[in-house]
Design a protein around this motif. Structure first.
Motif, PDB file in Angstrom:
ATOM      1  N   LEU A 238       0.831  -1.192   0.000  1.00  0.00           N
ATOM      2  CA  LEU A 238       0.000   0.000   0.000  1.00  0.00           C
ATOM      3  C   LEU A 238       0.874   1.254   0.000  1.00  0.00           C
ATOM      4  N   LYS A 239       1.918   1.248   0.833  1.00  0.00           N
ATOM      5  CA  LYS A 239       2.843   2.389   0.875  1.00  0.00           C
ATOM      6  C   LYS A 239       3.591   2.528  -0.438  1.00  0.00           C
ATOM      7  N   LEU A 240       3.983   1.390  -1.019  1.00  0.00           N
ATOM      8  CA  LEU A 240       4.678   1.428  -2.299  1.00  0.00           C
ATOM      9  C   LEU A 240       3.766   1.983  -3.390  1.00  0.00           C
ATOM     10  N   ALA A 241       2.505   1.568  -3.378  1.00  0.00           N
ATOM     11  CA  ALA A 241       1.537   2.061  -4.364  1.00  0.00           C
ATOM     12  C   ALA A 241       1.353   3.567  -4.239  1.00  0.00           C
ATOM     13  N   LYS A 242       1.258   4.060  -3.012  1.00  0.00           N
ATOM     14  CA  LYS A 242       1.112   5.499  -2.790  1.00  0.00           C
ATOM     15  C   LYS A 242       2.318   6.258  -3.327  1.00  0.00           C
ATOM     16  N   GLY A 243       3.503   5.719  -3.072  1.00  0.00           N
ATOM     17  CA  GLY A 243       4.724   6.383  -3.520  1.00  0.00           C
ATOM     18  C   GLY A 243       4.808   6.465  -5.036  1.00  0.00           C
ATOM     19  N   ILE A 244       4.506   5.358  -5.705  1.00  0.00           N
ATOM     20  CA  ILE A 244       4.558   5.347  -7.172  1.00  0.00           C
ATOM     21  C   ILE A 244       3.510   6.279  -7.764  1.00  0.00           C
ATOM     22  N   ALA A 245       2.297   6.243  -7.211  1.00  0.00           N
ATOM     23  CA  ALA A 245       1.227   7.109  -7.707  1.00  0.00           C
ATOM     24  C   ALA A 245       1.570   8.580  -7.510  1.00  0.00           C
ATOM     25  N   GLN A 246       2.189   8.899  -6.385  1.00  0.00           N
ATOM     26  CA  GLN A 246       2.594  10.278  -6.117  1.00  0.00           C
ATOM     27  C   GLN A 246       3.693  10.713  -7.070  1.00  0.00           C
ATOM     28  N   GLN A 247       4.600   9.799  -7.352  1.00  0.00           N
ATOM     29  CA  GLN A 247       5.735  10.105  -8.229  1.00  0.00           C
ATOM     30  C   GLN A 247       5.284  10.398  -9.659  1.00  0.00           C
TER      31      GLN A 247
ATOM     32  N   GLY B 220       1.946  10.748 -10.835  1.00  0.00           N
ATOM     33  CA  GLY B 220       0.783  11.583 -11.028  1.00  0.00           C
ATOM     34  C   GLY B 220      -0.528  10.848 -11.260  1.00  0.00           C
ATOM     35  N   PRO B 221      -1.594  11.615 -11.522  1.00  0.00           N
ATOM     36  CA  PRO B 221      -2.956  11.069 -11.549  1.00  0.00           C
ATOM     37  C   PRO B 221      -3.247  10.104 -12.693  1.00  0.00           C
ATOM     38  N   ASN B 222      -2.396  10.043 -13.707  1.00  0.00           N
ATOM     39  CA  ASN B 222      -2.627   9.103 -14.804  1.00  0.00           C
ATOM     40  C   ASN B 222      -2.081   7.712 -14.499  1.00  0.00           C
ATOM     41  N   CYS B 223      -1.451   7.569 -13.345  1.00  0.00           N
ATOM     42  CA  CYS B 223      -0.818   6.296 -12.985  1.00  0.00           C
ATOM     43  C   CYS B 223      -1.632   5.587 -11.906  1.00  0.00           C
ATOM     44  N   GLU B 224      -2.291   4.513 -12.291  1.00  0.00           N
ATOM     45  CA  GLU B 224      -3.043   3.702 -11.344  1.00  0.00           C
ATOM     46  C   GLU B 224      -2.143   2.573 -10.841  1.00  0.00           C
ATOM     47  N   VAL B 225      -2.167   2.354  -9.531  1.00  0.00           N
ATOM     48  CA  VAL B 225      -1.401   1.266  -8.926  1.00  0.00           C
ATOM     49  C   VAL B 225      -2.361   0.411  -8.112  1.00  0.00           C
ATOM     50  N   VAL B 226      -2.356  -0.897  -8.367  1.00  0.00           N
ATOM     51  CA  VAL B 226      -3.329  -1.796  -7.759  1.00  0.00           C
ATOM     52  C   VAL B 226      -2.620  -2.956  -7.064  1.00  0.00           C
ATOM     53  N   VAL B 227      -3.115  -3.317  -5.887  1.00  0.00           N
ATOM     54  CA  VAL B 227      -2.634  -4.506  -5.182  1.00  0.00           C
ATOM     55  C   VAL B 227      -3.781  -5.496  -5.080  1.00  0.00           C
ATOM     56  N   HIS B 228      -3.608  -6.666  -5.685  1.00  0.00           N
ATOM     57  CA  HIS B 228      -4.605  -7.735  -5.591  1.00  0.00           C
ATOM     58  C   HIS B 228      -4.153  -8.763  -4.549  1.00  0.00           C
ATOM     59  N   ASP B 229      -5.077  -9.184  -3.725  1.00  0.00           N
ATOM     60  CA  ASP B 229      -4.814 -10.225  -2.730  1.00  0.00           C
ATOM     61  C   ASP B 229      -5.375 -11.543  -3.267  1.00  0.00           C
ATOM     62  N   LEU B 230      -4.467 -12.459  -3.604  1.00  0.00           N
ATOM     63  CA  LEU B 230      -4.901 -13.741  -4.157  1.00  0.00           C
ATOM     64  C   LEU B 230      -5.287 -14.740  -3.066  1.00  0.00           C
ATOM     65  N   GLN B 231      -5.150 -14.343  -1.808  1.00  0.00           N
ATOM     66  CA  GLN B 231      -5.495 -15.234  -0.703  1.00  0.00           C
ATOM     67  C   GLN B 231      -6.710 -14.745   0.082  1.00  0.00           C
ATOM     68  N   SER B 232      -7.421 -13.816  -0.475  1.00  0.00           N
ATOM     69  CA  SER B 232      -8.560 -13.240   0.240  1.00  0.00           C
ATOM     70  C   SER B 232      -9.711 -14.229   0.373  1.00  0.00           C
ATOM     71  N   GLY B 233      -9.761 -15.210  -0.526  1.00  0.00           N
ATOM     72  CA  GLY B 233     -10.845 -16.194  -0.465  1.00  0.00           C
ATOM     73  C   GLY B 233     -12.092 -15.763  -1.190  1.00  0.00           C
ATOM     74  N   ASP B 234     -12.128 -14.504  -1.626  1.00  0.00           N
ATOM     75  CA  ASP B 234     -13.306 -14.006  -2.327  1.00  0.00           C
ATOM     76  C   ASP B 234     -12.861 -13.484  -3.691  1.00  0.00           C
ATOM     77  N   ILE B 235     -13.165 -14.233  -4.733  1.00  0.00           N
ATOM     78  CA  ILE B 235     -12.727 -13.856  -6.071  1.00  0.00           C
ATOM     79  C   ILE B 235     -13.357 -12.559  -6.546  1.00  0.00           C
ATOM     80  N   ASN B 236     -14.469 -12.197  -5.951  1.00  0.00           N
ATOM     81  CA  ASN B 236     -15.175 -10.996  -6.391  1.00  0.00           C
ATOM     82  C   ASN B 236     -14.627  -9.711  -5.790  1.00  0.00           C
ATOM     83  N   SER B 237     -13.677  -9.821  -4.874  1.00  0.00           N
ATOM     84  CA  SER B 237     -13.139  -8.608  -4.230  1.00  0.00           C
ATOM     85  C   SER B 237     -11.644  -8.775  -3.978  1.00  0.00           C
TER      86      SER B 237
END
Length: 211
Positions: free
Chosen positions: A10-19, A21-38
């Motif tokens: 999350l901190k890494l995503a914030k840093g990259i997005a800040q670096q 700008g607003p055209n850069c989306e950064v996403v973290v997916h959790d493959l162990q959440s157990g819920d494929i829909n979220s």
């Protein structure tokens, strides 16, 4: 994924997005959440794709969930498209546990739609009628221009003067004549010196070239 791992990304995503700008989306997916829909555990600049935390997976995530998670390969700098037609430059990096199994995905999606439009406009602006030639050199004086034309005549023949035949010299001098090189004062002296010929031979070659 563990809470500490998600927090780090999350901190890494914030840093990259800040670096970048607003055209850069950064996403973290959790493959162990157990819920494929979220699968989205963290996201910055979600307006790029219209997603938010808790939303479902992309094609890449589905591919990871149904495949061998220890054999997944990162994908870098590939193109994707949003539902409204915008083009993104994307990278997908798998977050792995100590055993090498993918437990999450770190994705970067940069909206390059405007850049592509600008690139097209610039390409149209810089295109010329003749596109196979090198850009013309801009010189400071006629002496430099003469040297440039002589260099082009040598390049046209494609061999050193010492190895040129008579036909090669005629070809080079014809190019100079057609290029207007001999309109430059005392250009004949310089050309004779470069090609190792006399003034009489130079005039003879000019006439042969015209013929």
């Amino acid at each position: 994924m563990q809470a500490s791992t998600i927090d780090f990304y999350l901190k890494l995503a914030k840093g990259i997005a800040q670096q970048f700008g607003p055209n850069c989306e950064v996403v973290v997916h959790d493959l162990q959440s157990g819920d494929i829909n979220s699968s989205i555990a963290a996201i910055e600049n979600g307006h790029v794709t219209g997603r938010k935390v808790g939303d479902g997976p992309s094609h890449v995530v589905l591919e990871a969930l149904k495949g061998d998670r220890s054999d997944l390969q990162d994908r870098l700098a590939y193109l994707t498209r949003t539902q409204d037609g915008r083009i993104l430059k994307s990278s997908t990096i798998y977050i792995r546990d100590d055993d090498g199994t993918a437990v999450g995905i770190f994705s970067i999606n940069y909206d390059i739609t405007l850049m592509l439009a600008m690139e097209k406009s610039l390409r149209e602006f810089t295109s010329a009628e003749v596109t196979t030639r090198e850009p013309e050199a801009i010189v400071k004086n006629v002496n430099d221009l003469l040297e440039e034309l002589i260099a082009q005549s040598l390049e046209l023949v494609g061999k050193p003067v010492a190895l040129m035949t008579k036909e090669d010299r005629v070809k080079a001098i014809h190019f100079l004549d057609q290029s207007g090189a001999f309109l430059i004062t005392r250009s004949g002296d310089r050309v004779c010196k470069v090609f190792g010929i006399s003034k009489y031979t130079l005039y003879s070659y000019i006439e042969e070239g015209k013929a």
